[in-house]
Scaffold this motif. Sequence first.
Motif, PDB file in Angstrom:
ATOM      1  N   SER A   3      17.646  -1.523  16.375  1.00 20.59           N
ATOM      2  CA  SER A   3      18.755  -2.208  17.051  1.00 20.59           C
ATOM      3  C   SER A   3      18.785  -1.860  18.529  1.00 20.59           C
ATOM      4  O   SER A   3      19.101  -2.690  19.372  1.00 20.59           O
ATOM      5  CB  SER A   3      20.074  -1.827  16.385  1.00 20.59           C
ATOM      6  OG  SER A   3      20.268  -0.427  16.437  1.00 20.59           O
ATOM      7  N   LYS A   4      18.450  -0.601  18.859  1.00 20.85           N
ATOM      8  CA  LYS A   4      18.449  -0.192  20.257  1.00 20.85           C
ATOM      9  C   LYS A   4      17.386  -0.943  21.042  1.00 20.85           C
ATOM     10  O   LYS A   4      17.608  -1.424  22.158  1.00 20.85           O
ATOM     11  CB  LYS A   4      18.214   1.306  20.369  1.00 20.85           C
ATOM     12  CG  LYS A   4      18.239   1.820  21.805  1.00 20.85           C
ATOM     13  CD  LYS A   4      18.073   3.321  21.842  1.00 20.85           C
ATOM     14  CE  LYS A   4      18.111   3.843  23.288  1.00 20.85           C
ATOM     15  NZ  LYS A   4      17.927   5.309  23.344  1.00 20.85           N
ATOM     16  N   LEU A   5      16.187  -1.089  20.411  1.00 19.23           N
ATOM     17  CA  LEU A   5      15.102  -1.797  21.086  1.00 19.23           C
ATOM     18  C   LEU A   5      15.453  -3.261  21.267  1.00 19.23           C
ATOM     19  O   LEU A   5      15.185  -3.863  22.313  1.00 19.23           O
ATOM     20  CB  LEU A   5      13.811  -1.674  20.256  1.00 19.23           C
ATOM     21  CG  LEU A   5      12.562  -2.379  20.823  1.00 19.23           C
ATOM     22  CD1 LEU A   5      12.260  -1.871  22.229  1.00 19.23           C
ATOM     23  CD2 LEU A   5      11.383  -2.174  19.897  1.00 19.23           C
ATOM     24  N   LEU A   6      16.096  -3.865  20.237  1.00 21.67           N
ATOM     25  CA  LEU A   6      16.494  -5.262  20.349  1.00 21.67           C
ATOM     26  C   LEU A   6      17.473  -5.459  21.498  1.00 21.67           C
ATOM     27  O   LEU A   6      17.329  -6.367  22.312  1.00 21.67           O
ATOM     28  CB  LEU A   6      17.124  -5.730  19.039  1.00 21.67           C
ATOM     29  CG  LEU A   6      17.697  -7.152  19.021  1.00 21.67           C
ATOM     30  CD1 LEU A   6      16.609  -8.163  19.324  1.00 21.67           C
ATOM     31  CD2 LEU A   6      18.346  -7.458  17.678  1.00 21.67           C
ATOM     32  N   VAL A 450      17.564 -17.012  14.763  1.00 21.74           N
ATOM     33  CA  VAL A 450      16.903 -15.977  15.564  1.00 21.74           C
ATOM     34  C   VAL A 450      16.423 -14.842  14.668  1.00 21.74           C
ATOM     35  O   VAL A 450      15.260 -14.397  14.749  1.00 21.74           O
ATOM     36  CB  VAL A 450      17.860 -15.439  16.644  1.00 21.74           C
ATOM     37  CG1 VAL A 450      17.318 -14.152  17.246  1.00 21.74           C
ATOM     38  CG2 VAL A 450      18.068 -16.484  17.739  1.00 21.74           C
ATOM     39  N   TYR A 451      17.300 -14.369  13.799  1.00 23.37           N
ATOM     40  CA  TYR A 451      16.939 -13.235  12.947  1.00 23.37           C
ATOM     41  C   TYR A 451      15.876 -13.602  11.927  1.00 23.37           C
ATOM     42  O   TYR A 451      15.023 -12.777  11.584  1.00 23.37           O
ATOM     43  CB  TYR A 451      18.188 -12.670  12.268  1.00 23.37           C
ATOM     44  CG  TYR A 451      19.062 -11.906  13.228  1.00 23.37           C
ATOM     45  CD1 TYR A 451      18.606 -10.737  13.824  1.00 23.37           C
ATOM     46  CD2 TYR A 451      20.327 -12.367  13.578  1.00 23.37           C
ATOM     47  CE1 TYR A 451      19.398 -10.036  14.730  1.00 23.37           C
ATOM     48  CE2 TYR A 451      21.125 -11.679  14.473  1.00 23.37           C
ATOM     49  CZ  TYR A 451      20.656 -10.506  15.049  1.00 23.37           C
ATOM     50  OH  TYR A 451      21.418  -9.820  15.951  1.00 23.37           O
ATOM     51  N   GLY A 466      13.994  -2.826   9.266  1.00 25.14           N
ATOM     52  CA  GLY A 466      15.307  -2.204   9.102  1.00 25.14           C
ATOM     53  C   GLY A 466      16.235  -2.476  10.260  1.00 25.14           C
ATOM     54  O   GLY A 466      17.428  -2.761  10.067  1.00 25.14           O
ATOM     55  N   GLY A 467      15.729  -2.391  11.463  1.00 28.65           N
ATOM     56  CA  GLY A 467      16.564  -2.607  12.647  1.00 28.65           C
ATOM     57  C   GLY A 467      17.100  -4.024  12.708  1.00 28.65           C
ATOM     58  O   GLY A 467      18.264  -4.251  13.075  1.00 28.65           O
ATOM     59  N   VAL A 468      16.264  -5.011  12.338  1.00 27.18           N
ATOM     60  CA  VAL A 468      16.690  -6.404  12.349  1.00 27.18           C
ATOM     61  C   VAL A 468      17.788  -6.631  11.315  1.00 27.18           C
ATOM     62  O   VAL A 468      18.797  -7.292  11.579  1.00 27.18           O
ATOM     63  CB  VAL A 468      15.506  -7.349  12.091  1.00 27.18           C
ATOM     64  CG1 VAL A 468      15.973  -8.800  12.120  1.00 27.18           C
ATOM     65  CG2 VAL A 468      14.414  -7.133  13.131  1.00 27.18           C
TER      66      VAL A 468
END
Length: 492
Positions: A3-6, A450-451, A466-468
């Motif tokens: 999530s941070k990278l996104l 998008v997701y 996981g982040g997505v």
Amino acid sequence: MSSKLLSNTLIKFGNAASSRFYCTNRSRKVTLYSRISSLGYPGTSILPELENWVQNGNKVRVSELQYIIRDLRKKNRFTQALEVSEWMNKTGICIFSPAEHAVQLNLIGKAHGFLSAENYFRNLMDNDKNEKTYGALLHCYVTQRQAEKSISHWQKMKELCYASTTLAYNDIMSLYTNLGQYEKIPSLLTEMKENNVSPDNFSYRTCINSYGARSDLDGVERVLNEMEHQLGDRMDWNTYAAVANLYIKAGFSDKANDALKKSEEKLDKKDGIGYNYLISFYATLGNKVEFLRLWSECKKQMNRGYITMLQSLVKLGDLEGVAKILKDWESSGNAYDVRIPDIVVVGYCGKGLVEKAEALLEELIKKGKATIPSSWATVALGYLVKRKMVKAVECMKAALSGDVKNQKWKPNRRVIRDILSWLGNKGKVEDVEAFVASLSSSIPVNNREVYHALLKANIRSGKDIGGVLEQMKAHNIDEDEETKRILSMKKQ
């Protein structure tokens, strides 16, 4: 993708400067008008500018404030114009007469609706309620299509002898036009004359159009003849143009051409906008000789002439003519106008010449000229139709990479959806992330499409999703059947 990278990706690409979009500013002498005019967005309050102007020791002239109000009204910045009017009244810079109250009432109606205008009118002093303020409230009712209130207020104006103005009659004519009650308009014209109220160009033209709407060309010609007799030299070009339009719709080409000739006789030689209308009508008639003749007379006056000419040639499918006019404009010395190449781009793409359209935009960039998002989006759609997806993605990213926050343009949802679908199925994770980041400057990116694209790309690349999934959950996007299908790919 975490999530941070996104989030970092969205910020990085959302704030990226575009090498494909340019704008220039010229320094000007600072005046109160220039300060207010430059605020641009209609929702921006201008009260701080007014207060700062006074606090800095600058003089404020009533005439300048009235000019600012007129200018803002012309630009449909009604809320800002109302702020100036209210500020004038509140500070006592101008003692309001019925005329100033009428202006403020009109602006209140435009900005807040007829109920607020009614309340303002109700609270006026009796000596401020005259034909001007009554007329302003009538205009408010009419423009907001309040039929019952308009008629009731109109009758009240008649009782008070405030209805004997051309403007008031024109408003009621406009009401009947908006309601499609064209049969009521001729009797109003008759009533005007019986009450010694002089019809103007608008009165006659509205009546003419009412006959045209009922396909009564005899009535059109009868009123036109009366108008010519009564107004003579005061007749405007617009009426003949309106009559020409009615003849065009009825299929009377010869009569339409004659009306256009008369319209041209009434037209100011410096009225580029008027010439543009006539050029457009001649294009509709297919009368290429006449619109080329008019074009040669007005093309040096303003860019609007080039715009109309290019639109006409695109309508006729004459792309060779389009290329010639574009070349002529480039050498004319006129100020650069992004709308002109945009029309050419639309024309090329409409004929499937997408590569030619893209080449035009690239050439403009090489010359240091601005391009606009909608031009690149048009080319992207052209490539999408041809299923040249790599080029479609590239051009849509170019559209999204410009300064689109203050633009009225918004990307076509279908194009975005198709590109995301293709990237999810074929693109690299980095390509999807970059495209999603570019979207963030113009539309919300926290949506299912998008997701899904991000999930498919990460699964194909064998990366952790996981982040997505966390981001989907954080934005309350539940798993649907398509999501489950995509996730099942990871298990295979």
